[in-house]
Each structure stands twice: as structure tokens, then as C-alpha cells.
Design an enzyme around this catalytic site. Structure first.
Site, PDB file in Angstrom:
ATOM      1  N   CYS A  80      35.070 -34.345 -30.288  1.00  0.00           N
ATOM      2  CA  CYS A  80      35.848 -34.481 -29.057  1.00  0.00           C
ATOM      3  C   CYS A  80      37.165 -33.709 -29.122  1.00  0.00           C
ATOM      4  O   CYS A  80      37.674 -33.248 -28.110  1.00  0.00           O
ATOM      5  CB  CYS A  80      36.122 -35.946 -28.781  1.00  0.00           C
ATOM      6  SG  CYS A  80      36.930 -36.760 -30.169  1.00  0.00           S
ATOM      7  N   LYS A  94      28.083 -51.683 -31.186  1.00  0.00           N
ATOM      8  CA  LYS A  94      26.795 -51.045 -30.894  1.00  0.00           C
ATOM      9  C   LYS A  94      26.878 -49.581 -31.316  1.00  0.00           C
ATOM     10  O   LYS A  94      27.516 -48.769 -30.655  1.00  0.00           O
ATOM     11  CB  LYS A  94      26.444 -51.121 -29.405  1.00  0.00           C
ATOM     12  CG  LYS A  94      24.978 -50.749 -29.189  1.00  0.00           C
ATOM     13  CD  LYS A  94      24.659 -50.136 -27.857  1.00  0.00           C
ATOM     14  CE  LYS A  94      24.927 -48.669 -27.738  1.00  0.00           C
ATOM     15  NZ  LYS A  94      24.086 -47.788 -28.582  1.00  0.00           N
TER      16      LYS A  94
END
Ligand code: NAP
Ligand code: MG
Length: 501
Positions: A306, A197
């Protein structure tokens, strides 16, 4: 179509792909979404609409999982390890062959500069190549024991490494091609099937990669891609009892929700979450290299990264020189659409993200940090924010403590403390993903590397990534590791077998 897409020459294949009807990729075919709902894709540099795509709901998730289950038990399970290697190698070659279109779509969808998109696309191809080498090297052990009092030599115990089954991958918008491949390559190398997804904001390159997957001839259902909302399609995937494992990259907050969703069938979970990584600079370091390194660490992907090194700790003797030097480079960075090769910094992903980042910049000002450079959003179309640096003597302010996910760097001096005390500052965060130490004294570098509580520490560079180097977070930066042999482990389970003669 977006103004930029109209104004800047993009490859005819890219244009053709944008204009297509984008459906879901389930069971090797393009299928309409059950709900018939479509969402728009926007270019963050112009805010113009560039495509629409079908949005998956729970019914589509169910269909994708059913296809992945059939594939897991069907032809895919009978393929030998060489065949998996061949298919993955072909995928790597197809990514290289489609580099320009993939990179252009990545820039239009995500906003990153073109040179970076080309680099990450090539990296993705090599990441697939790395894992393409693994299927033939996955094996168990024989264990020399005599269980249950059987005389020595009258039994055999061995282990097999088996794929865990159907994998659900939920990925963020900050580096869409890389995230897609990071999940896909080890899962397929291990013999799993996968449902991916993508983030709602950036579905395009995931869908383009399905073209390549379809062309190569992976058996239907081995790879399924279902763009859709996290709270609907993502949640349905995480909750489903027929999914054996979830591999998630995203925010710590959603990661915690995923863990709860996975409790029902105790599915295996790996989490790659947020970060607030330290960059620690000693006075003997090569300061020119530090300045360039600190810019890359903080502003790569506009700071929507990140691994970003967003807390810069510099020895007081060189603090002003380093911070002013970093600010000079930041001030000279050209900000603008990623398709223009002259630009160093693209837009943030969305108006919402720009608003979040600007609220942090305001908080920095309100809490009394010194604004060294930047601090403004650019007027006009596109979600552009200047690279911004704040200096402050301690970390008890919001911009030092929370992940901003934008181009905002916090800088703090340190004195002649011992290494333990310096490391304590670096470790004063709920996160522990990456970090770097800059010094010519290798024993100081190695000692600091051992003291920093992160999954990855680099010396004289920041965030050294390679498909073979394990990557992942300590503390609230995640569970488990990706990349390298360790990155394969979460997709495998061990079965022990004993025979008594
Ligand atoms: P996010 O909001 O956590 O979203 C990540 C993914 O989770 C998206 O596909 C999202 O779908 C989906 N999602 C949202 N709610 C869900 C739910 N209830 N159940 C299942 N799935 C759900 O993160 P983001 O804003 O896209 O990305 C930024 C964050 O990712 C930052 O915190 C960053 O540090 C982290 N990140 C970590 C790494 C790493 O390797 N450690 C790498 C990149 C980014 P929607 O698109 O519909 O929201
Ligand atoms: Mg989000």
C-alpha cells in the site's frame, strides 16, 4: 506438497505445521468449522498445494464474538496493566524464538523473499514490544472546572480511558504477519479482545501465531482467529452488533463496503486502504541513493504494498539518468521463489493478481507510455512478473491513476516549476498514503513534505516505518492512524466522571 517445499530445505517445525489439520482458533481452542468446509493454500511460487484450512462461516463468527465478549468481561478485564505488558512481551519473545518457521510459512503462503519475511517477522516482534510498554501509560485527566455553578473546590471531574470492547480485524494478504500484529498489539494493550479474519489467500502465519498465543496463556477468548471468505466471515464480523470496532486493512472498495456494514450499530471504524504514492526527485539529490530508494519504494513485496512509491517524478535534467539507473537495477533483479535466498523478487500472490497486473501493463502500452524495462510475465509455474517501468509526460493514463498492486512503476519528468506546481502533480491522485522527496536542500525537502497531501512523507528515504511513527492515509487512503500513541486511540474511549462534594 509444493515442489519448492519439497526441494528447498525447510525447518522440520515448518513441515510439521504445514501437514497439520488447520482449524479455527476460538475461545483458546482449535475447533472445527461449522460448515465442515476446507480450502486449499497454494504456494504462489510453484502453484502447488501446501496445506488446507477450515473455513469460518457466520455461525463460527457468532461463536468467536461470543467468546471475545465473555473474555472482555471476564478474567482479561481483571488483569492489571502489568499483566498485559508481561503477556505481550512474552508474545514478542515467542515470535523471535519462532522466527525461522514464521518466516518460512510467510514465504510459502505469500511469496515474498526470505530476507524480507525475516525482516517483517522481527519487525512484528518489536511492534508487539512497543505496544507492550503502553498498558501502564494509559490514563485519563483531572479537569479543573466547577460545573453547574458549584463553588470552586467543591467538585472533582476526571476522565478514564476504557477499552472500546470487542474488536473485529480484517486484514489483507500482502504482509500477513505484520498485518496480524498491527491489529492485535494495540487492541490488547488497550484491554480489548479481538477476532481476526486473515485473508483467504494467506491464513497460515495467523494460525501459527495462535500456537504462540495459546502457549503463552492469554485468557481464552482474548484472541480468536477465523480464516474465511471476506464476503461471508468478514461481512458477518463487520455487521455484528456486539462488535464495538472494526479495524480494516485492504482495498478502498472493500473499505467503503465495511463502512456501510458498520452503520447498524455505528461501530467505530479505522481503515488503511490503497495508495499511489509519489516519489519526487530534485536534481541536487544523491542520485545513487535515489535509484536504490526508488527500486525499494516500487518493488518491495513485488509492488503489492500500500505504501509503494509508484509515481516517480524526476527533474528533467536528471530524468534519463535516474530512470535508466533504476531500470538497470530492475533488470538485474533475480526473480524466483522466495525460499531461494538469491532471489530479489518473488511471485505475485495469485494467478488473478498476475492477470490484473498484466492488464495494467497492456493498458500502459495501449495508451502510449514508453516501456523502459520489464513488461512480461515469466513463463512456467509461479505468478512471476518482471519489474516494469513506464515513462510518460503526463498522468492522464490509467497506469498513473489507479493502484496496480504489482511491480509497475510510472515515471514522469518535471521542469523548473515552483514547488506548489510540483506538489500539485504529486497530489493529483485520489490517494494520500505515503510519499517521498529526494534533495540535499533541506528547506526544499521540508517545504515539499508540508505540501504533499499524504499521511506520511519521508525525505531522502521512502516509507520510513517504525512502531512509534503514526501511519495512515489521507483522502481515499483511509480513516485514522495506526502505530504509535495515535494507533492506540481508536481502541479506547473516554469516560468523564464528575462528583459534587
Ligand atoms: P481486499 O480485497 O480489500 O481484502 C482485504 C480483506 O477484506 C480480506 O481479508 C478480505 O477477505 C476481506 N473482505 C473482502 N470483502 C469483504 C466484505 N464484503 N466484508 C468484509 N471483509 C471483506 O484487499 P486485498 O486484495 O486483500 O489487498 C489489497 C489491497 O489492500 C490494496 O488496495 C492495498 O492498497 C490495500 N492495503 C492497504 C494497506 C494499508 O496499510 N493502507 C496495507 C496493505 C494493503 P478475502 O480474503 O476473503 O477476500
Ligand atoms: Mg481481494
Amino acid at each position: 506438497m509444493s515442489a519448492v517445499a519439497e526441494a528447498v530445505a525447510i525447518a522440520p517445525e515448518t513441515r510439521e505445521f504445514l501437514d497439520r489439520d488447520h482449524k479455527l482458533f476460538i475461545d483458546g481452542k482449535w475447533v472445527d468449522a461449522h460448515s465442515g468446509e476446507k480450502h486449499a493454500v497454494y504456494d504462489p511460487a510453484t502453484e502447488g498445494q501446501i496445506a488446507t484450512f477450515d473455513v469460518a462461516d457466520e455461525v463460527d463468527v457468532e461463536a468467536a464474538i461470543a467468546a471475545a465478549r465473555r473474555a472482555f468481561k471476564g478474567e482479561w478485564s481483571t488483569m492489571n496493566s502489568y499483566q498485559r505488558t508481561i503477556l505481550l512481551t512474552r508474545l514478542a519473545d515467542e515470535i523471535d524464538a519462532n522466527l525461522q518457521t514464521l518466516a518460512e510459512l510467510e514465504v510459502l503462503d505469500n511469496g515474498q523473499p526470505m530476507a524480507l519475511a525475516q525482516y517483517t517477522t522481527t519487525y512484528a516482534a518489536n511492534f508487539v514490544r512497543y505496544y507492550a510498554g503502553w498498558p501502564t501509560k494509559i490514563h485519563g485527566d483531572t479537569i479543573p472546572v466547577s460545573p453547574m455553578g458549584v463553588p470552586n473546590g467543591e467538585s472533582l471531574t476526571y476522565t478514564r480511558r476504557e477499552p472500546v470492547g470487542v474488536v473485529g480485524a480484517i486484514i489483507p494478504w500482502n504482509a500477513p504477519i505484520a498485518m496480524f500484529i498491527l491489529k492485535l498489539a494495540p487492541a490488547l494493550a488497550a484491554g480489548c479482545t479481538i477476532i481476526i479474519k486473515p485473508a483467504e489467500l494467506t491464513p497460515l502465519t495467523a494460525l501459527k501465531l495462535c500456537d504462540l498465543i495459546q502457549k503463552i496463556g492469554f485468557p481464552p477468548g482474548v484472541v480468536n482467529v477465523i480464516p474465511g471468505a471476506g464476503r461471508i466471515a468478514g461481512a458477518a464480523l463487520a455487521e455484528h452488533p456486539d462488535v464495538a470496532k472494526i479495524s480494516f486493512t485492504g482495498s478502498t472498495e472493500v473499505g467503503q463496503r465495511i463502512v456501510q456494514s458498520c452503520l447498524g450499530n455505528l461501530k467505530k471504524v479505522t481503515l488503511e486502504l490503497g495508495g499511489k504514492s509519489p516519489v519526487v526527485v530534485f536534481p541536487d539529490a544523491d542520485l545513487e541513493a535515489v535509484k536504490v530508494g526508488a527500486i525499494r519504494a516500487a518493488f518491495f513485496l513485488q509492488g503489492q504494498n500500500c505504501m509503494a512509491g509508484t509515481r516517480l517524478f524526476v527533474h528533467q535534467d536528471v530524468f534519463d539518468e535516474v530512470v535508466q539507473g533504476v531500470a538497470a537495477i530492475a533488470n538485474a533483479m533475480k526473480i524466483g521463489p522466495g525460499l531461494d535466498p538469491n532471489n530479489d523478487l518473488g511471485p505475485l500472490i495469485s494467478a488473478d493478481q498476475r492477470e490484473i497486473v498484466m492488464s495494467y501493463i497492456q493498458a500502459g502500452k495501449d495508451e502510449g507510455a514508453e516501456l523502459i524495462c520489464g513488461g512480461e510475465a515469466l513463463p512456467g509455474k509461479g505468478h512471476f512478473v518482471q519489474p516494469t517501468i513506464f515513462a510518460h509526460p503526463h498522468q492522464d493514463i490509467k497506469i498513473a491513476r489507479e493502484e496496480i498492486f504489482g511491480p509497475v512503476l510510472f515515471a514522469q519528468p518535471f521542469g523548473d516549476s515552483d514547488l506548489q506546481a510540483i506538489a500539485a502533480e504529486a497530489n493529483d491522485s485520489i490517494y494520500g498514503l505515503s510519499g517521498s522527496v529526494w534533495t540535499k536542500d533541506i528547506s526544499v525537502g521540508l517545504k515539499m513534505a508540508s505540501l504533499i497531501d499524504s499521511g506520511q512523507v519521508s525525505i531522502n528515504c521512502h516509507a520510513a516505518v517504525d512502531p512509534a511513527i503514526p501511519f495512515g492515509g489521507n483522502k481515499m487512503s483511509g480513516w485514522g492512524r495506526e502505530f504509535g500513541q495515535e494507533g492506540l486511540e481508536p481502541y479506547l474511549k473516554t469516560k468523564s466522571t464528575t462528583v459534587i462534594f
